[in-house]
Design an enzyme around this catalytic site. Structure first.
Site, mmCIF file in Angstrom:
data_model
loop_
_atom_site.group_PDB
_atom_site.id
_atom_site.type_symbol
_atom_site.label_atom_id
_atom_site.label_comp_id
_atom_site.label_asym_id
_atom_site.label_seq_id
_atom_site.Cartn_x
_atom_site.Cartn_y
_atom_site.Cartn_z
ATOM 1 C CG PHE A 120 3.184 -10.130 -14.067
ATOM 2 C CD1 PHE A 120 2.687 -8.838 -14.148
ATOM 3 C CD2 PHE A 120 2.903 -10.876 -12.940
ATOM 4 C CE1 PHE A 120 1.918 -8.317 -13.116
ATOM 5 C CE2 PHE A 120 2.153 -10.361 -11.900
ATOM 6 C CZ PHE A 120 1.646 -9.074 -11.999
ATOM 7 N NE ARG A 166 7.082 -8.981 -9.755
ATOM 8 C CZ ARG A 166 5.759 -9.039 -9.573
ATOM 9 N NH1 ARG A 166 5.238 -8.910 -8.387
ATOM 10 N NH2 ARG A 166 4.955 -9.211 -10.593
ATOM 11 C CE LYS A 183 3.505 -9.396 -0.121
ATOM 12 N NZ LYS A 183 3.680 -10.288 -1.275
ATOM 13 C CG PHE A 187 2.269 -4.490 -5.614
ATOM 14 C CD1 PHE A 187 3.471 -5.163 -5.631
ATOM 15 C CD2 PHE A 187 1.096 -5.222 -5.768
ATOM 16 C CE1 PHE A 187 3.516 -6.547 -5.793
ATOM 17 C CE2 PHE A 187 1.136 -6.601 -5.925
ATOM 18 C CZ PHE A 187 2.345 -7.261 -5.940
ATOM 19 C CB THR A 188 1.782 -5.526 -10.394
ATOM 20 O OG1 THR A 188 1.484 -6.394 -9.297
ATOM 21 C CG2 THR A 188 3.239 -5.713 -10.798
ATOM 22 C CE1 TYR A 232 -24.307 -13.214 2.715
ATOM 23 C CE2 TYR A 232 -24.917 -11.218 3.903
ATOM 24 C CZ TYR A 232 -24.558 -11.845 2.726
ATOM 25 O OH TYR A 232 -24.438 -11.128 1.576
ATOM 26 C CG ASP A 256 0.219 -1.840 0.284
ATOM 27 O OD1 ASP A 256 0.105 -2.719 1.154
ATOM 28 O OD2 ASP A 256 0.272 -2.092 -0.930
HETATM 29 N N1 F0G Z 1 0.327 -4.451 -1.978
HETATM 30 C C1 F0G Z 1 1.527 -5.027 -1.874
HETATM 31 C C2 F0G Z 1 2.691 -4.255 -1.356
HETATM 32 C C3 F0G Z 1 1.692 -6.364 -2.237
HETATM 33 O O1 F0G Z 1 2.890 -6.926 -2.128
HETATM 34 C C4 F0G Z 1 0.564 -7.092 -2.712
HETATM 35 C C5 F0G Z 1 0.700 -8.474 -3.144
HETATM 36 C C6 F0G Z 1 -0.662 -6.429 -2.805
HETATM 37 C C7 F0G Z 1 -0.744 -5.109 -2.418
HETATM 38 C C8 F0G Z 1 -1.885 -7.137 -3.317
HETATM 39 O O2 F0G Z 1 -2.323 -8.051 -2.388
HETATM 40 O O3 F0G Z 1 -2.134 -10.298 -3.513
HETATM 41 O O4 F0G Z 1 -3.587 -9.977 -1.509
HETATM 42 O O5 F0G Z 1 -4.217 -9.006 -3.682
HETATM 43 N N2 F0G Z 1 1.794 -9.040 -3.357
HETATM 44 C C9 F0G Z 1 1.998 -10.435 -3.750
HETATM 45 C C10 F0G Z 1 3.433 -10.669 -4.144
HETATM 46 C C11 F0G Z 1 1.049 -10.909 -4.791
HETATM 47 O O6 F0G Z 1 3.713 -11.772 -4.618
HETATM 48 O O7 F0G Z 1 4.286 -9.808 -3.952
HETATM 49 P P1 F0G Z 1 -3.110 -9.392 -2.793
#
Ligand code: F0G
Length: 488
Positions: free
Chosen positions: A461, A395, A272, A138-139, A86, A229
Site C-alpha cells: 500500500f 485501510r 503518535k 497493525f500492518t 552520543y 502496543d
Molecule cells: N502500532 C500502531 C498501533 C500504529 O498505529 C503504528 C503506526 C505503529 C505501530 C508503527 O509505528 O509508524 O512509528 O513505525 N501507525 C501509523 C498510522 C503509521 O498511520 O496509523 P511507526
C-alpha cells in the site's frame, strides 16, 4: 447528540454540542487548495495511491496522525535544551523519567519509531512457528512477525468489525478464543500476547481495563507475557474514562498506570502518542530487558538516543507527560465524534462508536457496486481526494497481502480513514470534509474500482500504483464542475 457533553464539548445556545478548541494557534503553515483539474492529474501521477501524492497538491492532510500532530510550545522549548551527546545524554534521563511517570516502567529502550520497536520485539521473541495472538494486527506488526517466521492470530469478538455498533470496547480480546489458541498451540509456541490500544485497523477502537484484566489472568495461568502496543494509548485511556463505569472519575494518569501495569512490555510510536518522533520499549522486568537490549545498538543506535536526535528525545519526554492532560488527548477524538455523528445523521456509513485516530468511512457500505477485488476503500480514497483535495488513507484490501496462490486476502473491513491529527485542524475544516463527503455520497454511483499497475511484494500500500477500471474519475470531475461551477 448526547445531553451531557464531556469536555471539550460545550453546549451552544442553539442546543448543539460543539468540540471547542482548548488551544490557540501560534505558528501556522500555508495550505494549497488546487483546482480539481490539477487534482485529477495529481492522483493519476500518484497511481491512485494517496501515499504517493505531494502535499503541494493536498489541502487537508488526513493521511495519518503519525508525526503530524501539532507540537506544543513546551515541546518546542524543550528541544532547545537538548543535551547533545552520543552516550549518557541527560535528555535521555528526562525521557526515562517521563516513561516512569506516565507508563510506570523503569527501563526503556529508545528506537527510531514504532515499527523499529516491533523489529526488536520480533527478533527477540518470535521464532519459526511462533503464534502471536492479538486483538488485531497493525500492518507493520504483521510484517515483522511474519518476517521472523511467526504467525498472528486475531482474537477479537466476532462482531468487532461490524461497522455500525454501540459496543463501547470493540478492541477487546475474546477470552474464549484466547484460551482456545493457548490450548490448541500450547503456551511454548506463544512468545507473547499482543494488545493494541485503540485498535488502529478496525477504526481506532479501544479495549477496556476489565478485558485487559481477564487477559492478564489467562497469561498468568499459562506463564505468558503481555505486550501492549501503546501507540494510541492516550485515546484508549480517554475512552476508558468516558465509557468504563469504574474509571469515570479516575485521572488519565491512573488509567494509564493501570493499563501499563497489566502489561509486561509496553512499546510505542512516539510519532503518535507524544506528537514528536521516535519510539520506545519499556518494561520493569530485567530478564525481558536483557533479551532485547543488545539489539538496540545493532539496529537503532546507542542506548541513550536510539536512532533519533536528542532534540526529539526532549520532545518525546514532554509529549508523553502531556498525554496526562485530558484537554490534549480529547481534542482529536472529540472532532472525530463530531464528524462521525454528523455523517451518521445523513446516512453516510462510518465506524461507530467513533474511535481514535480518525473518522473511518465504510467504503463497502458506500460502494456496494465495487467488488472487494477492485479495492473499494482505495477507490473511495482517490475519489474523495479528487472532489476535496483532502488526502485520506486506504485501510482495506490494498493494505492487505496476497495468499500463496496470488489471490488478495480480502480485508475484514474496507475503510477510508480520515485521520484527525491532534490540534492541527479547525472545525470549519472538519465541516468542509463533511460537506464534500456528503456531495460524494450523493454521487457515489459515479465511482468505480481500481486495479494494480505496479505492486511491491511487501507493504504494497505504501508505494504500489493502481489505475481506474474505467473513465470514472473524468466523469466525477465533470459532475463536480456541473454542480460547483468555478469553485475550487
Ligand atoms: N502500532 C500502531 C498501533 C500504529 O498505529 C503504528 C503506526 C505503529 C505501530 C508503527 O509505528 O509508524 O512509528 O513505525 N501507525 C501509523 C498510522 C503509521 O498511520 O496509523 P511507526
Amino acid at each position: 447528540m448526547k445531553e451531557e457533553a464531556p469536555a471539550p464539548f460545550v453546549k451552544f445556545a442553539s442546543g448543539e454540542n460543539i468540540p471547542l478548541e482548548l488551544h490557540k494557534v501560534r505558528v501556522v503553515q500555508k495550505l494549497n487548495l488546487v483546482p480539481i483539474e490539477r487534482r485529477l492529474e495529481a492522483i493519476k501521477e500518484a497511481g491512485f495511491n494517496t501515499f504517493r501524492l505531494s502535499t503541494r497538491d493536498v489541502y487537508l492532510d488526513m493521511l495519518t496522525d503519525s508525526g503530524t500532530n501539532a507540537m506544543s510550545d513546551n515541546q518546542v522549548a524543550a528541544m532547545n535544551a537538548a543535551d547533545d551527546a552520543y552516550a549518557g545524554s541527560q535528555s535521555f534521563d528526562r525521557f526515562k523519567d517521563a516513561v516512569l511517570e506516565v507508563f510506570g516502567k523503569k527501563y526503556v529502550l529508545p528506537a527510531h519509531q514504532g515499527r523499529a520497536c516491533e523489529n526488536i520485539l520480533a527478533k527477540a521473541f518470535v521464532k519459526e512457528d511462533s503464534i502471536v495472538p492479538m486483538n488485531y494486527h497493525f500492518t507493520t506488526t504483521h510484517a515483522h512477525i511474519t518476517l521472523n517466521g511467526g504467525r498472528i492470530i486475531e482474537i477479537l469478538y466476532d462482531d468487532a468489525t461490524q461497522i455500525s455498533s454501540t459496543k463501547p470496547f470493540k478492541g477487546n480480546i475474546d477470552i474464549n478464543k484466547l484460551e482456545k489458541v493457548v490450548a490448541e498451540y500450547g503456551a511454548d509456541r506463544i512468545p507473547f500476547i499482543r494488545m493494541e490500544a485503540s485498535t488502529n485497523l478496525i477504526g481506532g477502537q479501544p479495549f477496556s481495563i476489565a478485558n485487559m484484566r481477564e487477559v492478564r489472568k489467562v497469561a498468568d495461568k499459562n506463564g505468558l507475557i503481555i505486550v501492549l502496543d501503546a501507540s494510541l494509548i492516550g485515546e484508549n485511556a480517554y475512552f476508558i474514562k468516558k465509557r468504563e463505569e469504574e474509571f469515570k472519575n479516575a485521572s488519565i494518569a491512573t488509567i494509564l498506570q493501570t493499563m501499563c501495569g497489566l502489561a509486561d512490555i509496553v512499546y510505542f510510536s512516539a510519532r503518535k502518542v507524544s506528537s514528536s518522533r521516535g519510539g520506545g520499549i519499556a518494561t520493569n522486568n530485567e530478564e525481558l530487558l536483557k533479551k532485547m537490549k543488545h539489539l538496540i545498538p545493532v539496529y537503532e543506535g546507542f542506548f541513550t538516543y536510539g536512532g533519533i536526535s536528542v532534540r526529539e528525545i526532549e520532545a518525546m519526554a514532554v509529549g508523553l507527560r502531556e498525554t496526562l492532560d485530558d484537554t490534549v488527548i480529547s481534542q482529536s477524538p472529540s472532532f472525530i465524534e463530531y464528524l462521525v455523528e454528523n455523517l451518521t445523521k445523513k446516512g453516510i456509513p462510518a465506524v461507530t462508536p467513533p474511535g481514535g485516530l480518525g473518522c473511518h468511512v465504510d467504503a463497502m457500505g458506500i460502494l456496494p457496486h465495487v467488488p472487494q477485488t477492485q479495492y473499494p476503500a482505495g477507490a473511495l480514497a482517490a475519489a474523495f481526494y479528487l472532489v476535496s483535495g483532502v488526502r485520506g488513507m486506504e485501510r482495506g484490501t490494498v493494505s492487505s497481502v496476497r495468499d500463496e496462490n496470488g489471490n488478495d486476502v480480502l480485508a475484514d473491513v474496507e475503510l477510508l480513514r480520515l485521520a484527525v491529527p491532534r490540534r492541527v485542524f479547525t472545525l470549519s475544516q472538519i465541516k468542509y470534509v463533511e460537506d464534500r463527503l456528503t456531495w460524494l455520497y450523493q454521487n457515489r454511483d459515479l465511482i468505480g474500482g481500481l486495479k494494480f499497475v505496479n505492486e511491491p511484494p511487501i507493504l504494497r500500500f505504501f508505494d504500489g500504483s493502481l489505475g481506474p477500471v474505467s473513465d470514472w474519475p473524468e466523469k466525477l470531475v465533470a459532475k463536480f464542475r456541473a454542480d460547483f461551477g468555478d469553485s475550487l
